[in-house]
Scaffold this active site. Structure first.
Site, mmCIF file in Angstrom:
data_model
loop_
_atom_site.group_PDB
_atom_site.id
_atom_site.type_symbol
_atom_site.label_atom_id
_atom_site.label_comp_id
_atom_site.label_asym_id
_atom_site.label_seq_id
_atom_site.Cartn_x
_atom_site.Cartn_y
_atom_site.Cartn_z
ATOM 1 N N HIS A 158 73.181 71.145 1.506
ATOM 2 C CA HIS A 158 72.224 70.055 1.240
ATOM 3 C C HIS A 158 71.807 69.361 2.529
ATOM 4 O O HIS A 158 71.999 68.154 2.723
ATOM 5 C CB HIS A 158 72.826 69.032 0.259
ATOM 6 C CG HIS A 158 71.776 68.151 -0.405
ATOM 7 N ND1 HIS A 158 71.945 67.594 -1.635
ATOM 8 C CD2 HIS A 158 70.554 67.740 0.027
ATOM 9 C CE1 HIS A 158 70.889 66.859 -1.950
ATOM 10 N NE2 HIS A 158 70.025 66.939 -0.954
ATOM 11 N N ILE A 159 71.198 70.151 3.413
ATOM 12 C CA ILE A 159 70.821 69.638 4.744
ATOM 13 C C ILE A 159 69.308 69.518 4.908
ATOM 14 O O ILE A 159 68.789 69.418 6.027
ATOM 15 C CB ILE A 159 71.391 70.550 5.849
ATOM 16 C CG1 ILE A 159 70.908 71.990 5.660
ATOM 17 C CG2 ILE A 159 72.909 70.457 5.926
ATOM 18 C CD1 ILE A 159 71.044 72.848 6.897
ATOM 19 N N GLY A 160 68.585 69.507 3.785
ATOM 20 C CA GLY A 160 67.122 69.466 3.842
ATOM 21 C C GLY A 160 66.586 68.463 4.861
ATOM 22 O O GLY A 160 65.734 68.785 5.687
ATOM 23 N N SER A 164 65.382 71.360 -4.109
ATOM 24 C CA SER A 164 65.143 70.125 -4.876
ATOM 25 C C SER A 164 66.466 69.466 -5.253
ATOM 26 O O SER A 164 67.009 68.678 -4.488
ATOM 27 C CB SER A 164 64.301 70.441 -6.121
ATOM 28 O OG SER A 164 64.999 71.319 -7.004
ATOM 29 N N ARG A 165 66.987 69.805 -6.436
ATOM 30 C CA ARG A 165 68.301 69.354 -6.904
ATOM 31 C C ARG A 165 68.965 70.510 -7.641
ATOM 32 O O ARG A 165 68.279 71.241 -8.377
ATOM 33 C CB ARG A 165 68.173 68.143 -7.843
ATOM 34 C CG ARG A 165 67.809 66.839 -7.142
ATOM 35 C CD ARG A 165 68.996 66.270 -6.360
ATOM 36 N NE ARG A 165 68.719 64.970 -5.768
ATOM 37 C CZ ARG A 165 68.242 64.804 -4.530
ATOM 38 N NH1 ARG A 165 67.939 65.856 -3.796
ATOM 39 N NH2 ARG A 165 68.038 63.586 -4.042
ATOM 40 N N GLU A 191 78.070 69.104 -5.905
ATOM 41 C CA GLU A 191 78.048 69.048 -4.438
ATOM 42 C C GLU A 191 79.205 68.180 -3.944
ATOM 43 O O GLU A 191 79.358 67.075 -4.472
ATOM 44 C CB GLU A 191 76.707 68.505 -3.948
ATOM 45 C CG GLU A 191 75.562 69.469 -4.245
ATOM 46 C CD GLU A 191 74.215 69.005 -3.671
ATOM 47 O OE1 GLU A 191 73.215 69.696 -3.916
ATOM 48 O OE2 GLU A 191 74.200 67.971 -2.978
#
Ligand code: 8YV
Length: 326
Positions: free
Chosen positions: A285-287, A236-237, A266
């Protein structure tokens, strides 16, 4: 006269061509994010702004007297100060749905990687440390048939639930602001309290938007409620997790492992203690980071932007800013 917009994030050529058909524009061409001071200088005449993650607050809006719309190339919009935008009748859009399946794939990858220790054992083999002896020290834990607890059953949560239920025969528990009867029926999912979800799940997956309410949603108390054999996944975050509490829970064996695609800071600092733990799988953070999905996100964001600055209702306006178009 074509409306003038500023592209603060490079987009694929086809997307830029689409914007050029409807708008005059300037763009940031750097590979690193545009410096804040530079962005503020670019907004004097802009009626529209295309971004990913830049903070949209009074300071920026004071530099953009003609702004009508801000289009985020992301589903999350915690970078929007929606009150400030509403006060100025500036519409804000995001890119939901086009990334659901891609982010869900990544969530399952983190679950499987953490459960079967994929990065750690990939490194063991590549370091030449694979020896001809009992492989019990290499054992992991199963994913199939286990219980997945999803905190935040939105569109991405549902896509993850489908993979878990129909691909891995998992039992689905979920906790959410609202019950989702259709989803319960489709996934045979059970709506439970957050506490019960934490106590009963073998995998706890966080998929909530970052808001004041969800800041550090997972802290010491919550990790203490989880099973010692459980694995925590965050797609999520980073700010929804108290990283200090997570680090302790992992170091003290309160939970078994974690898979993290997002962090409080990040890029995450190389000194972050989470990066030192063998039972933590970390990703940058490659969702949504596939060629097709990032293209679809950029195109949807461009369509939203063009619609807003040509007086039409964009497709995906964020909830808080529906109907505010100047
Ligand atoms: C974005 C994401 O790419 O859509 C979101 O909310 O987190 C990702 O898809 C990310 O915001 C880029 O920084």
């Amino acid at each position: 006269m074509k409306p003038y917009v500023y592209l603060a994030k490079p987009v694929p050529e086809e997307v830029e061509n689409y914007i050029a058909e409807h708008c005059s524009y300037d763009k940031w061409e750097g590979s690193e994010p545009i410096p804040r001071s530079e962005l503020l200088q670019k907004l004097g005449q802009a009626e529209g702004l295309l971004i990913t993650g830049e903070k949209i607050d009074d300071e920026l809006l004071d530099h953009a007297p003609n702004l009508k719309a801000v289009s985020n190339i992301s589903v999350g919009y915690n970078n929007f100060d929606t009150d400030a935008m509403k006060r100025r009748s500036i519409i804000g859009t995001n890119t939901p749905d086009v990334l659901n399946e891609t982010v869900a794939d990544l969530a399952l990858a983190l679950m499987l990687s953490a459960a079967r220790r994929v990065p750690e054992l990939d490194k063991l083999v590549k370091d030449g440390k694979w020896e001809k002896k009992s492989d019990e020290p290499l054992f992991g834990v199963d994913v199939h048939g286990k219980t997945l607890g999803i905190i935040g059953m939105g569109r991405i949560g549902e896509a993850i639930g489908r993979r878990a239920k129909f691909g891995f025969n998992m039992d689905i528990l979920y906790h959410n602001r609202h019950r989702k009867m259709e989803t319960e029926k489709e996934l045979d999912a059970s709506y439970v309290s957050q506490e019960e979800l934490l106590q009963k799940s073998d995998f706890v997956l966080l998929m909530v938007p970052y808001t004041e309410e969800t800041k550090h949603l997972m802290g010491r108390e919550q990790f203490a409620q989880m099973k010692k054999s459980a694995i925590f996944i965050n797609t999520s975050r980073g700010q929804t997790v108290d990283e200090g509490a997570l680090t302790e829970a992992l170091q003290n064996g309160e939970i078994l492992a974690a898979g993290l695609d997002v962090f409080d800071q990040e890029p995450v600092s190389p000194d972050n203690p989470l990066l030192k733990l063998p039972n933590v799988v970390t990703l940058p953070h490659i969702g949504s980071a596939t060629y097709q999905t990032r293209f679809d996100m950029a195109m949807l964001a461009a369509e939203n932007l063009v619609a807003a600055v040509t007086g039409k209702e964009p497709t995906t306006v964020v909830g808080e800013l529906k109907g505010v178009l100047k």
